[in-house]
Scaffold this motif. Structure first.
Motif, PDB file in Angstrom:
ATOM      1  N   HIS A 263      35.409  40.050   4.905  1.00 30.66           N
ATOM      2  CA  HIS A 263      35.993  40.136   6.250  1.00 30.66           C
ATOM      3  C   HIS A 263      35.045  40.959   7.128  1.00 30.66           C
ATOM      4  CE1 HIS A 263      38.748  40.925   9.546  1.00 30.66           C
ATOM      5  NE2 HIS A 263      39.515  39.971   9.069  1.00 30.66           N
ATOM      6  N   CYS A 304      42.975  35.956  16.114  1.00 31.55           N
ATOM      7  CA  CYS A 304      42.663  37.024  15.167  1.00 31.55           C
ATOM      8  C   CYS A 304      42.640  38.351  15.928  1.00 31.55           C
ATOM      9  CB  CYS A 304      41.304  36.752  14.524  1.00 31.55           C
ATOM     10  SG  CYS A 304      40.757  38.121  13.489  1.00 31.55           S
ATOM     11  N   CYS A 310      34.702  41.697  16.970  1.00 30.92           N
ATOM     12  CA  CYS A 310      34.079  41.038  15.811  1.00 30.92           C
ATOM     13  C   CYS A 310      32.710  40.430  16.142  1.00 30.92           C
ATOM     14  CB  CYS A 310      35.016  39.943  15.301  1.00 30.92           C
ATOM     15  SG  CYS A 310      34.377  39.130  13.841  1.00 30.92           S
ATOM     16  N   CYS A 332      38.835  31.790  16.709  1.00 24.34           N
ATOM     17  CA  CYS A 332      39.123  33.218  16.550  1.00 24.34           C
ATOM     18  C   CYS A 332      40.049  33.720  17.657  1.00 24.34           C
ATOM     19  CB  CYS A 332      37.824  34.027  16.567  1.00 24.34           C
ATOM     20  SG  CYS A 332      36.727  33.636  15.202  1.00 24.34           S
ATOM     21  N   CYS A 350      40.190  35.825   7.399  1.00 26.87           N
ATOM     22  CA  CYS A 350      39.125  35.493   8.357  1.00 26.87           C
ATOM     23  C   CYS A 350      38.810  34.010   8.226  1.00 26.87           C
ATOM     24  CB  CYS A 350      37.858  36.311   8.074  1.00 26.87           C
ATOM     25  SG  CYS A 350      36.443  35.780   9.059  1.00 26.87           S
ATOM     26  N   HIS A 351      38.710  33.323   9.366  1.00 26.23           N
ATOM     27  CA  HIS A 351      38.386  31.893   9.322  1.00 26.23           C
ATOM     28  C   HIS A 351      37.018  31.642   8.702  1.00 26.23           C
ATOM     29  CE1 HIS A 351      41.889  31.047  11.670  1.00 26.23           C
ATOM     30  NE2 HIS A 351      41.464  31.725  12.721  1.00 26.23           N
ATOM     31  N   PHE A 352      36.172  32.664   8.701  1.00 23.62           N
ATOM     32  CA  PHE A 352      34.802  32.459   8.232  1.00 23.62           C
ATOM     33  C   PHE A 352      34.492  33.238   6.955  1.00 23.62           C
ATOM     34  CE2 PHE A 352      35.077  31.589  12.710  1.00 23.62           C
ATOM     35  CZ  PHE A 352      34.592  30.298  12.746  1.00 23.62           C
TER      36      PHE A 352
HETATM   37  S1  SF4 Z   1      38.712  35.171  12.196  1.00 19.35           S
HETATM   38 FE1  SF4 Z   1      37.017  36.265  11.222  1.00 19.35          FE
HETATM   39  S2  SF4 Z   1      35.247  35.762  12.485  1.00 19.35           S
HETATM   40 FE2  SF4 Z   1      37.046  35.293  13.691  1.00 19.35          FE
HETATM   41  S3  SF4 Z   1      37.469  37.157  14.857  1.00 19.35           S
HETATM   42 FE3  SF4 Z   1      38.689  37.257  13.014  1.00 19.35          FE
HETATM   43  S4  SF4 Z   1      37.483  38.408  11.602  1.00 19.35           S
HETATM   44 FE4  SF4 Z   1      36.102  37.731  13.218  1.00 19.35          FE
END
Ligand code: SF4
Ligand SMILES: Nc1ncnc2c1ncn2[C@@H]1O[C@H](COP(=O)(O)OP(=O)(O)OP(=O)(O)O)[C@@H](O)[C@H]1O
Ligand SMILES: [Mg+2]
Length: 362
Positions: A263, A304, A310, A332, A350-352
């Motif tokens: 994350h 998010c 981020c 996000c 986290c999407h990534f």
């Molecule tokens: S989903 Fe992951 S990449 Fe996107 S803002 Fe949240 S923490 Fe950052």
């Protein structure tokens, strides 16, 4: 329905037994503007013989979630969802009296402002055994004997003599040991230690943490170690739950988390603190905290809640590929990422996350 008081204490602790399981815990505070959620869907589990670190910046809900588990929330707060099962019994479904009977006995807590909690007019020995006398009816003599044992347990030198001294005669580190001893008085299965070392200097911090780790291992206790500093958990925790804005955003075994955070918030926290044991590259003084501020309860941004701070949302996990001229990725900003499994024993909101882990392995 009749409530059953769980048989104390002496249920055997076998490594790996699940002692405390918090699931989907949600806590709200009443305010003039309506209810605000300080803890939102937090889950974690504590096993016998293991230490879980609960980590996150100030205000993310570490203390409030623990006070909820203990049945000690202030009157303006209430649990609005979730369970906290101690050996299978949901503490949150018990009456306040039964809840408090369990806590302190089977699940004990060292409070964040513990050093201020010692009463200057009573001896350390008296304060150490107040709960013991109240709960077991132990005689004064027996209670004093136990107080000496407890001071020995937390390695206060000359325990038999110091038991009759007053808090101001103890140094900060020794007072913190007394508070830990007090929480251990009834031999709890689970100890929640809320920032047990922040008021202490670095050397004493390390001693107190080592002591906690030793006691935890010796007694096969489950330990929840609350801290805002990922640096302090490397040497003592088995698992880490990282919290942001009232939620868990990453959970992982400590070494996996250090080796490859899944994350961006964890990654930023790791960059901002010195490491103790795994990689030495950041050794030295305390580094700046994660840029920006976490949202106040009730004012988390859409999608998010970490997106305004981020770097990955703007530049991708590697930082090499700008994702749309520095703009935050749409997903996000608009879609709240669930806490999903990303590897055995690991989860991330986290999407990534896969991209982060992939990058770390590459
Ligand atoms: S989903 Fe992951 S990449 Fe996107 S803002 Fe949240 S923490 Fe950052
Ligand atoms: N008595 C209260 N009334 C209203 N809001 C509160 C109260 N206590 C805590 N909060 C809010 O609940 C959120 C979580 O607070 P909590 O004390 O759990 O944070 P924390 O993670 O323990 O932070 P710290 O590292 O500073 O101890 C915070 O944003 C705080 O503002
Ligand atoms: Mg706190």
């Amino acid at each position: 329905m009749t409530e059953t008081l769980i048989t104390p204490a002496d249920a055997a602790r076998t490594a790996g037994d699940v002692l405390l399981e918090v699931e989907d815990l949600a806590v709200e505070f009443r305010s003039d503007g309506g209810a605000v959620r300080a803890v939102d869907g937090l889950s974690y589990r504590v096993e016998a013989g293991r230490t879980l670190a609960l980590v996150g910046e100030s205000g993310c809900g570490k203390s409030v979630s623990s006070l909820a588990v203990m049945g000690l929330l202030p009157p303006t707060a209430r649990v609005v969802g979730g369970t906290a099962r101690y050996r299978g019994t949901d503490l949150l479904a018990l009456s306040p009296t039964k809840h408090r009977a369990h806590c302190g006995t089977h699940v004990a807590m060292v409070f964040q402002d513990a050093l201020a909690a010692l009463n200057p007019v009573h001896t350390v020995g008296y304060q150490l055994t107040e709960s013991l006398r109240a709960r077991t009816g132990a005689s004064r003599r027996e209670a004093r004997r136990r107080a000496v044992e407890l001071l020995d347990l937390v390695k206060v030198p000359n325990a038999a003599q110091r038991v009759d001294e007053y808090p101001h005669q103890f140094s900060g580190g020794m007072r913190q040991r007394v508070m830990i001893a007090s929480a251990l008085a009834l031999d709890p299965d689970v100890l929640i230690a809320d920032e047990p070392t922040t008021a202490l200097d670095v050397t004493v911090q390390a001693q107190v943490l080592r002591l906690l780790a030793e006691i935890q291992a010796e007694r096969q206790m489950g330990l929840v170690l609350i801290t805002h500093d990922l640096g302090v958990v490397a040497g003592v925790a088995d698992d880490v739950t990282v919290m942001y804005a009232g939620r868990a955003v990453e959970h992982a075994p400590v070494r996996d988390l250090y080796a490859a955070p899944a994350h961006p918030y964890t990654r930023a926290l790791l960059r901002s603190v010195p490491r103790i044991d795994v990689v030495d590259e950041h050794a030295g003084g305390r580094l700046p905290v994660v840029p920006g501020r976490p949202p106040a309860p009730g004012s988390a941004p859409s999608g998010c809640s970490f997106h305004p701070r981020c770097d990955v949302a703007r530049t991708g996990a590697s930082g090499a590929v700008p994702a749309g001229e520095g703009a935050v990725r749409d997903v996000c900003r608009t879609v709240e990422p669930p806490l999903d499994d990303v590897a055995p024993g690991r989860s991330s909101a986290c999407h990534f996350a896969a991209e982060l882990l992939g990058g770390a392995r590459a």
